[in-house]
Design a protein around this motif. Sequence first.
Motif, mmCIF file in Angstrom:
data_model
loop_
_atom_site.group_PDB
_atom_site.id
_atom_site.type_symbol
_atom_site.label_atom_id
_atom_site.label_comp_id
_atom_site.label_asym_id
_atom_site.label_seq_id
_atom_site.Cartn_x
_atom_site.Cartn_y
_atom_site.Cartn_z
ATOM 1 N N GLY A 75 22.184 36.498 54.896
ATOM 2 C CA GLY A 75 21.903 35.132 55.319
ATOM 3 C C GLY A 75 23.132 34.346 55.709
ATOM 4 N N THR A 76 24.308 34.981 55.644
ATOM 5 C CA THR A 76 25.536 34.275 56.003
ATOM 6 C C THR A 76 26.605 35.266 56.444
ATOM 7 O OG1 THR A 76 27.164 32.643 55.252
ATOM 8 C CG2 THR A 76 26.484 34.313 53.643
ATOM 9 N N ASP A 77 27.427 34.840 57.402
ATOM 10 C CA ASP A 77 28.556 35.675 57.823
ATOM 11 C C ASP A 77 29.676 35.631 56.794
ATOM 12 O OD1 ASP A 77 27.223 36.205 60.190
ATOM 13 O OD2 ASP A 77 28.324 34.715 61.365
ATOM 14 N N LEU A 78 29.807 34.490 56.111
ATOM 15 C CA LEU A 78 30.905 34.287 55.170
ATOM 16 C C LEU A 78 30.397 33.625 53.900
ATOM 17 C CD1 LEU A 78 33.538 32.826 57.659
ATOM 18 C CD2 LEU A 78 33.604 35.113 56.653
ATOM 19 N N THR A 79 30.979 33.989 52.776
ATOM 20 C CA THR A 79 30.667 33.336 51.507
ATOM 21 C C THR A 79 31.884 32.527 51.052
ATOM 22 O OG1 THR A 79 31.421 35.269 50.255
ATOM 23 C CG2 THR A 79 29.073 35.162 50.806
ATOM 24 N N ILE A 80 31.636 31.510 50.248
ATOM 25 C CA ILE A 80 32.720 30.678 49.728
ATOM 26 C C ILE A 80 33.618 31.525 48.817
ATOM 27 C CG2 ILE A 80 33.257 28.712 48.247
ATOM 28 C CD1 ILE A 80 30.534 27.526 49.148
ATOM 29 N N GLY A 81 34.904 31.473 49.061
ATOM 30 C CA GLY A 81 35.873 32.207 48.250
ATOM 31 C C GLY A 81 36.419 33.449 48.904
ATOM 32 N N TYR A 82 35.705 33.974 49.892
ATOM 33 C CA TYR A 82 36.112 35.216 50.533
ATOM 34 C C TYR A 82 37.434 35.066 51.282
ATOM 35 C CZ TYR A 82 35.982 39.071 53.922
ATOM 36 O OH TYR A 82 36.298 40.153 54.697
ATOM 37 N N ALA B 130 34.512 31.560 42.154
ATOM 38 C CA ALA B 130 35.102 31.804 43.470
ATOM 39 C C ALA B 130 35.819 30.546 43.934
ATOM 40 C CB ALA B 130 34.026 32.199 44.481
ATOM 41 N N PRO B 131 37.004 30.679 44.531
ATOM 42 C CA PRO B 131 37.713 29.504 45.036
ATOM 43 C C PRO B 131 36.863 28.779 46.087
ATOM 44 C CG PRO B 131 39.137 31.446 45.071
ATOM 45 C CD PRO B 131 37.750 31.928 44.781
ATOM 46 N N GLY C 39 28.479 31.549 46.834
ATOM 47 C CA GLY C 39 29.846 31.481 46.334
ATOM 48 C C GLY C 39 30.228 32.783 45.660
ATOM 49 N N THR C 40 30.963 33.642 46.363
ATOM 50 C CA THR C 40 31.415 34.916 45.822
ATOM 51 C C THR C 40 32.522 35.456 46.712
ATOM 52 O OG1 THR C 40 30.854 37.257 45.456
ATOM 53 C CG2 THR C 40 29.490 36.051 47.013
ATOM 54 N N ILE C 41 33.569 36.010 46.113
ATOM 55 C CA ILE C 41 34.676 36.514 46.920
ATOM 56 C C ILE C 41 34.311 37.802 47.654
ATOM 57 C CG2 ILE C 41 36.372 35.465 45.392
ATOM 58 C CD1 ILE C 41 37.032 38.340 44.415
#
Length: 331
Positions: free
Chosen positions: A140-147, A20-21, A132-134
Amino acid sequence: MSNRVREIKRIGVFTSGGDAPGMNAAIRAVVRTSLYNNKEVTGIYHGYQGMIDNTVFDMKSDSVSSIIQQGGTILKTARCMEFKTVEGRAKAYENLKNAGIDALVAIGGDGTFTGAELFSREHDIPVMCIPGTIDNDLNGTDLTIGYDTANNTVIEAIDKIRDTAASHNRIFFVEVMGRDSGCIALNAGIAGGAEAILLPEKDTAIDELIELLSDAAGRNKSSMIVIIAEGDKNGGASNVAKRVNEKFDNFDIKVSILGHLQRGGSPSSADRVLATRMGYTAVNELLKGNTRSTIGIRGSEIVTTPLEEALSKKEIKLNEDLVEIAKIMTI
Protein backbone atom coordinates in the motif's frame (compact mmCIF):
# COMPACT_ATOMS: atom_id res chain seq x y z
CA MET A 1 -15.66 4.49 3.09
CA SER A 2 -18.65 4.15 5.37
CA ASN A 3 -22.14 5.15 4.25
CA ARG A 4 -22.61 7.34 7.31
CA VAL A 5 -20.03 9.82 8.49
CA ARG A 6 -20.12 9.58 12.28
CA GLU A 7 -19.13 12.52 14.42
CA ILE A 8 -15.65 12.20 15.86
CA LYS A 9 -14.83 14.29 18.91
CA ARG A 10 -11.64 12.66 20.22
CA ILE A 11 -8.91 10.81 18.33
CA GLY A 12 -6.53 8.38 20.04
CA VAL A 13 -3.01 8.00 18.66
CA PHE A 14 -0.48 5.27 19.45
CA THR A 15 2.67 3.58 18.18
CA SER A 16 3.22 -0.15 18.20
CA GLY A 17 5.81 -2.74 17.18
CA GLY A 18 9.38 -1.74 16.38
CA ASP A 19 10.22 1.95 16.64
CA ALA A 20 11.26 3.91 13.55
CA PRO A 21 12.75 7.39 13.05
CA GLY A 22 9.94 9.73 12.04
CA MET A 23 7.25 8.27 14.29
CA ASN A 24 7.36 11.42 16.41
CA ALA A 25 6.84 13.58 13.35
CA ALA A 26 3.73 11.52 12.55
CA ILE A 27 2.43 11.86 16.12
CA ARG A 28 2.98 15.61 15.93
CA ALA A 29 1.05 15.85 12.66
CA VAL A 30 -1.86 13.78 14.02
CA VAL A 31 -2.13 15.92 17.15
CA ARG A 32 -1.94 19.30 15.44
CA THR A 33 -4.19 18.37 12.51
CA SER A 34 -6.80 17.09 14.99
CA LEU A 35 -6.60 20.27 17.07
CA TYR A 36 -6.83 22.41 13.93
CA ASN A 37 -10.12 20.64 13.17
CA ASN A 38 -11.36 21.26 16.74
CA LYS A 39 -10.98 17.63 17.78
CA GLU A 40 -9.47 16.47 21.05
CA VAL A 41 -6.54 14.08 21.12
CA THR A 42 -5.56 11.29 23.51
CA GLY A 43 -2.10 9.81 23.52
CA ILE A 44 -1.87 6.10 24.34
CA TYR A 45 1.38 4.89 25.89
CA HIS A 46 2.87 1.50 24.93
CA GLY A 47 0.52 0.72 22.04
CA TYR A 48 -2.07 -2.00 22.53
CA GLN A 49 -0.70 -2.75 25.99
CA GLY A 50 -1.49 0.82 26.96
CA MET A 51 -5.10 0.38 25.87
CA ILE A 52 -5.44 -2.58 28.22
CA ASP A 53 -3.53 -0.87 31.05
CA ASN A 54 -5.40 2.41 30.42
CA THR A 55 -2.21 4.47 30.26
CA VAL A 56 -3.70 7.37 28.31
CA PHE A 57 -3.31 11.15 28.55
CA ASP A 58 -4.70 14.29 26.97
CA MET A 59 -2.51 15.85 24.27
CA LYS A 60 -2.27 19.53 23.38
CA SER A 61 -0.18 21.37 20.82
CA ASP A 62 2.69 21.83 23.26
CA SER A 63 2.67 18.07 23.95
CA VAL A 64 4.41 17.64 20.59
CA SER A 65 6.69 20.69 20.66
CA SER A 66 10.31 20.02 19.68
CA ILE A 67 9.81 16.32 18.90
CA ILE A 68 9.97 16.35 15.09
CA GLN A 69 13.77 15.93 15.22
CA GLN A 70 13.73 13.10 17.77
CA GLY A 71 14.14 9.44 16.90
CA GLY A 72 12.11 6.70 18.60
CA THR A 73 8.60 7.47 19.82
CA ILE A 74 7.47 9.66 22.72
CA LEU A 75 4.43 7.39 23.10
CA LYS A 76 6.66 4.34 23.65
CA THR A 77 5.94 0.95 22.14
CA ALA A 78 5.49 -2.60 23.38
CA ARG A 79 4.41 -6.07 22.34
CA CYS A 80 1.09 -7.20 23.78
CA MET A 81 0.03 -10.83 23.86
CA GLU A 82 -3.18 -10.06 25.77
CA PHE A 83 -4.49 -7.93 22.90
CA LYS A 84 -4.44 -11.06 20.73
CA THR A 85 -7.31 -12.45 22.83
CA VAL A 86 -10.99 -11.54 22.51
CA GLU A 87 -11.07 -10.66 26.20
CA GLY A 88 -8.03 -8.41 25.92
CA ARG A 89 -9.49 -6.47 23.01
CA ALA A 90 -12.81 -6.09 24.83
CA LYS A 91 -11.00 -4.63 27.84
CA ALA A 92 -9.09 -2.26 25.57
CA TYR A 93 -12.30 -1.08 23.96
CA GLU A 94 -13.97 -0.39 27.29
CA ASN A 95 -11.01 1.74 28.36
CA LEU A 96 -11.08 3.68 25.09
CA LYS A 97 -14.82 4.22 25.37
CA ASN A 98 -14.47 5.46 28.95
CA ALA A 99 -11.78 7.88 27.76
CA GLY A 100 -14.16 9.25 25.12
CA ILE A 101 -12.03 8.08 22.20
CA ASP A 102 -14.10 7.91 19.00
CA ALA A 103 -11.38 6.93 16.50
CA LEU A 104 -7.77 5.73 16.35
CA VAL A 105 -4.61 6.45 14.41
CA ALA A 106 -2.18 3.52 14.61
CA ILE A 107 1.48 3.99 13.66
CA GLY A 108 3.51 0.84 13.12
CA GLY A 109 4.06 -2.19 10.92
CA ASP A 110 2.29 -5.33 9.77
CA GLY A 111 1.42 -6.61 13.27
CA THR A 112 0.06 -3.20 14.24
CA PHE A 113 -2.10 -3.11 11.12
CA THR A 114 -3.42 -6.63 11.71
CA GLY A 115 -4.44 -5.77 15.26
CA ALA A 116 -6.06 -2.49 14.20
CA GLU A 117 -8.10 -4.11 11.43
CA LEU A 118 -9.44 -6.84 13.72
CA PHE A 119 -10.10 -4.43 16.60
CA SER A 120 -11.99 -2.01 14.35
CA ARG A 121 -14.22 -4.77 12.98
CA GLU A 122 -14.97 -6.28 16.38
CA HIS A 123 -15.84 -3.01 18.08
CA ASP A 124 -16.84 -0.76 15.19
CA ILE A 125 -14.30 1.94 15.96
CA PRO A 126 -12.85 3.94 13.03
CA VAL A 127 -9.11 3.44 12.54
CA MET A 128 -6.45 4.70 10.15
CA CYS A 129 -2.96 3.20 9.96
CA ILE A 130 0.33 4.92 9.20
CA PRO A 131 3.26 2.71 8.06
CA GLY A 132 6.20 3.18 10.42
CA THR A 133 8.98 0.60 9.99
CA ILE A 134 12.57 0.78 8.78
CA ASP A 135 12.13 -2.42 6.73
CA ASN A 136 9.94 -0.83 4.02
CA ASP A 137 8.03 -4.11 3.84
CA LEU A 138 4.37 -3.05 3.83
CA ASN A 139 1.88 -3.13 0.98
CA GLY A 140 0.00 0.00 0.00
CA THR A 141 3.01 2.31 -0.02
CA ASP A 142 6.28 2.81 -1.87
CA LEU A 143 8.00 4.02 1.30
CA THR A 144 7.52 3.56 5.04
CA ILE A 145 8.45 6.05 7.75
CA GLY A 146 11.99 5.41 8.99
CA TYR A 147 13.29 3.62 5.91
CA ASP A 148 15.17 6.61 4.48
CA THR A 149 16.83 7.39 7.81
CA ALA A 150 17.88 3.77 8.33
CA ASN A 151 19.39 3.69 4.84
CA ASN A 152 21.40 6.82 5.56
CA THR A 153 22.61 5.34 8.84
CA VAL A 154 23.75 2.15 7.12
CA ILE A 155 25.47 4.03 4.30
CA GLU A 156 27.38 6.18 6.80
CA ALA A 157 28.52 3.01 8.59
CA ILE A 158 29.57 1.37 5.31
CA ASP A 159 31.62 4.42 4.33
CA LYS A 160 33.48 4.29 7.63
CA ILE A 161 34.01 0.54 7.44
CA ARG A 162 35.44 0.88 3.93
CA ASP A 163 38.08 3.28 5.23
CA THR A 164 39.45 0.68 7.64
CA ALA A 165 38.93 -2.19 5.18
CA ALA A 166 41.07 -0.44 2.58
CA SER A 167 43.80 0.22 5.15
CA HIS A 168 44.21 -3.47 6.01
CA ASN A 169 43.30 -5.46 2.87
CA ARG A 170 40.19 -6.79 4.57
CA ILE A 171 36.84 -8.21 3.58
CA PHE A 172 34.07 -6.90 5.81
CA PHE A 173 30.81 -8.80 6.08
CA VAL A 174 28.26 -6.20 7.21
CA GLU A 175 24.90 -7.43 8.50
CA VAL A 176 21.93 -5.09 8.26
CA MET A 177 18.33 -5.42 9.40
CA GLY A 178 15.83 -7.16 7.15
CA ARG A 179 14.47 -10.47 8.41
CA ASP A 180 12.08 -10.88 5.48
CA SER A 181 12.92 -7.84 3.34
CA GLY A 182 16.17 -7.00 1.59
CA CYS A 183 15.26 -3.36 0.90
CA ILE A 184 17.85 -1.86 3.25
CA ALA A 185 20.57 -4.26 2.15
CA LEU A 186 19.91 -3.68 -1.55
CA ASN A 187 19.67 0.11 -1.47
CA ALA A 188 22.45 0.69 1.05
CA GLY A 189 24.61 -1.85 -0.77
CA ILE A 190 24.28 0.03 -4.04
CA ALA A 191 24.82 3.42 -2.40
CA GLY A 192 27.79 2.12 -0.42
CA GLY A 193 29.45 0.43 -3.39
CA ALA A 194 29.32 -3.09 -1.94
CA GLU A 195 31.06 -5.86 -3.84
CA ALA A 196 28.23 -8.29 -3.07
CA ILE A 197 24.74 -8.13 -1.52
CA LEU A 198 22.92 -11.11 0.01
CA LEU A 199 19.13 -10.84 0.26
CA PRO A 200 16.35 -12.96 1.82
CA GLU A 201 14.47 -12.88 -1.48
CA LYS A 202 17.40 -14.27 -3.51
CA ASP A 203 19.33 -17.50 -3.07
CA THR A 204 23.08 -16.86 -3.21
CA ALA A 205 25.24 -19.95 -2.76
CA ILE A 206 28.47 -19.59 -0.79
CA ASP A 207 30.41 -20.90 -3.79
CA GLU A 208 28.82 -18.20 -5.93
CA LEU A 209 29.81 -15.54 -3.40
CA ILE A 210 33.38 -16.85 -3.26
CA GLU A 211 33.54 -16.67 -7.04
CA LEU A 212 32.41 -13.03 -6.93
CA LEU A 213 35.04 -12.19 -4.32
CA SER A 214 37.75 -14.09 -6.23
CA ASP A 215 36.93 -12.14 -9.39
CA ALA A 216 37.14 -8.89 -7.46
CA ALA A 217 40.48 -9.90 -5.96
CA GLY A 218 41.69 -10.75 -9.45
CA ARG A 219 40.97 -7.15 -10.44
CA ASN A 220 43.38 -6.04 -7.71
CA LYS A 221 40.73 -4.88 -5.27
CA SER A 222 42.54 -4.41 -1.99
CA SER A 223 39.39 -4.47 0.12
CA MET A 224 35.80 -5.61 -0.21
CA ILE A 225 32.49 -5.17 1.53
CA VAL A 226 29.68 -7.72 1.49
CA ILE A 227 26.26 -6.56 2.69
CA ILE A 228 24.05 -9.27 4.19
CA ALA A 229 20.42 -8.88 5.22
CA GLU A 230 19.85 -10.62 8.57
CA GLY A 231 17.23 -12.88 6.96
CA ASP A 232 19.53 -14.20 4.23
CA LYS A 233 19.15 -17.96 3.92
CA ASN A 234 22.87 -18.58 4.51
CA GLY A 235 22.43 -17.68 8.17
CA GLY A 236 23.68 -14.15 8.76
CA ALA A 237 27.03 -12.41 8.47
CA SER A 238 28.95 -14.46 11.04
CA ASN A 239 28.01 -17.76 9.46
CA VAL A 240 28.68 -16.51 5.92
CA ALA A 241 32.07 -15.11 6.90
CA LYS A 242 33.07 -18.39 8.55
CA ARG A 243 32.12 -20.44 5.51
CA VAL A 244 33.87 -18.07 3.11
CA ASN A 245 37.01 -18.04 5.25
CA GLU A 246 37.25 -21.82 5.01
CA LYS A 247 37.71 -21.59 1.25
CA PHE A 248 39.03 -18.08 0.69
CA ASP A 249 41.79 -17.26 3.14
CA ASN A 250 43.76 -14.68 1.12
CA PHE A 251 42.10 -11.81 2.97
CA ASP A 252 41.69 -10.83 6.60
CA ILE A 253 37.96 -11.31 7.21
CA LYS A 254 35.93 -9.22 9.65
CA VAL A 255 32.26 -9.12 10.62
CA SER A 256 30.25 -6.05 11.59
CA ILE A 257 26.63 -6.43 12.73
CA LEU A 258 24.99 -3.00 12.72
CA GLY A 259 21.98 -4.11 14.77
CA HIS A 260 19.67 -1.65 16.47
CA LEU A 261 21.69 1.45 15.71
CA GLN A 262 19.78 1.32 12.40
CA ARG A 263 16.55 2.10 14.26
CA GLY A 264 17.85 5.15 16.09
CA GLY A 265 18.93 8.66 15.28
CA SER A 266 17.29 11.87 14.20
CA PRO A 267 14.96 11.29 11.22
CA SER A 268 16.03 12.55 7.81
CA SER A 269 14.27 15.46 6.14
CA ALA A 270 12.53 12.99 3.81
CA ASP A 271 11.17 10.95 6.73
CA ARG A 272 10.01 14.06 8.60
CA VAL A 273 8.09 15.34 5.60
CA LEU A 274 6.65 11.91 4.75
CA ALA A 275 5.52 11.33 8.34
CA THR A 276 3.94 14.78 8.52
CA ARG A 277 2.03 14.26 5.29
CA MET A 278 0.82 10.84 6.42
CA GLY A 279 -0.27 12.06 9.87
CA TYR A 280 -2.15 14.98 8.35
CA THR A 281 -3.88 12.71 5.84
CA ALA A 282 -4.80 10.07 8.43
CA VAL A 283 -6.79 12.59 10.48
CA ASN A 284 -8.50 14.12 7.46
CA GLU A 285 -9.49 10.70 6.13
CA LEU A 286 -11.04 9.79 9.48
CA LEU A 287 -13.01 13.03 9.53
CA LYS A 288 -14.28 12.30 6.00
CA GLY A 289 -15.61 8.94 7.19
CA ASN A 290 -12.85 6.67 5.93
CA THR A 291 -11.85 3.78 8.18
CA ARG A 292 -9.81 0.58 8.19
CA SER A 293 -7.32 1.94 5.69
CA THR A 294 -3.59 2.54 5.57
CA ILE A 295 -1.95 5.73 4.41
CA GLY A 296 0.75 5.35 1.76
CA ILE A 297 2.73 7.18 -0.88
CA ARG A 298 2.76 6.25 -4.56
CA GLY A 299 5.22 8.32 -6.51
CA SER A 300 4.72 11.74 -4.97
CA GLU A 301 1.03 11.29 -4.12
CA ILE A 302 -0.37 10.33 -0.72
CA VAL A 303 -2.94 7.53 -1.13
CA THR A 304 -5.09 5.24 1.01
CA THR A 305 -5.47 1.46 0.72
CA PRO A 306 -8.06 -0.67 2.54
CA LEU A 307 -6.35 -2.58 5.35
CA GLU A 308 -7.91 -5.84 4.22
CA GLU A 309 -6.33 -5.42 0.80
CA ALA A 310 -2.95 -4.32 2.15
CA LEU A 311 -2.78 -7.23 4.58
CA SER A 312 -3.91 -9.84 2.03
CA LYS A 313 -0.90 -9.17 -0.19
CA LYS A 314 1.85 -10.88 1.72
CA GLU A 315 4.70 -10.82 -0.81
CA ILE A 316 6.72 -7.62 -1.12
CA LYS A 317 8.77 -7.74 -4.32
CA LEU A 318 12.18 -6.17 -4.66
CA ASN A 319 12.81 -3.71 -7.46
CA GLU A 320 14.35 -6.01 -10.06
CA ASP A 321 16.03 -3.08 -11.82
CA LEU A 322 17.95 -2.38 -8.61
CA VAL A 323 18.91 -6.04 -8.31
CA GLU A 324 20.33 -5.94 -11.85
CA ILE A 325 22.06 -2.61 -11.21
CA ALA A 326 23.67 -3.99 -8.04
CA LYS A 327 25.03 -6.94 -10.05
CA ILE A 328 26.49 -4.71 -12.77
CA MET A 329 28.06 -2.26 -10.34
CA THR A 330 30.23 -5.00 -8.84
CA ILE A 331 32.26 -5.60 -12.01
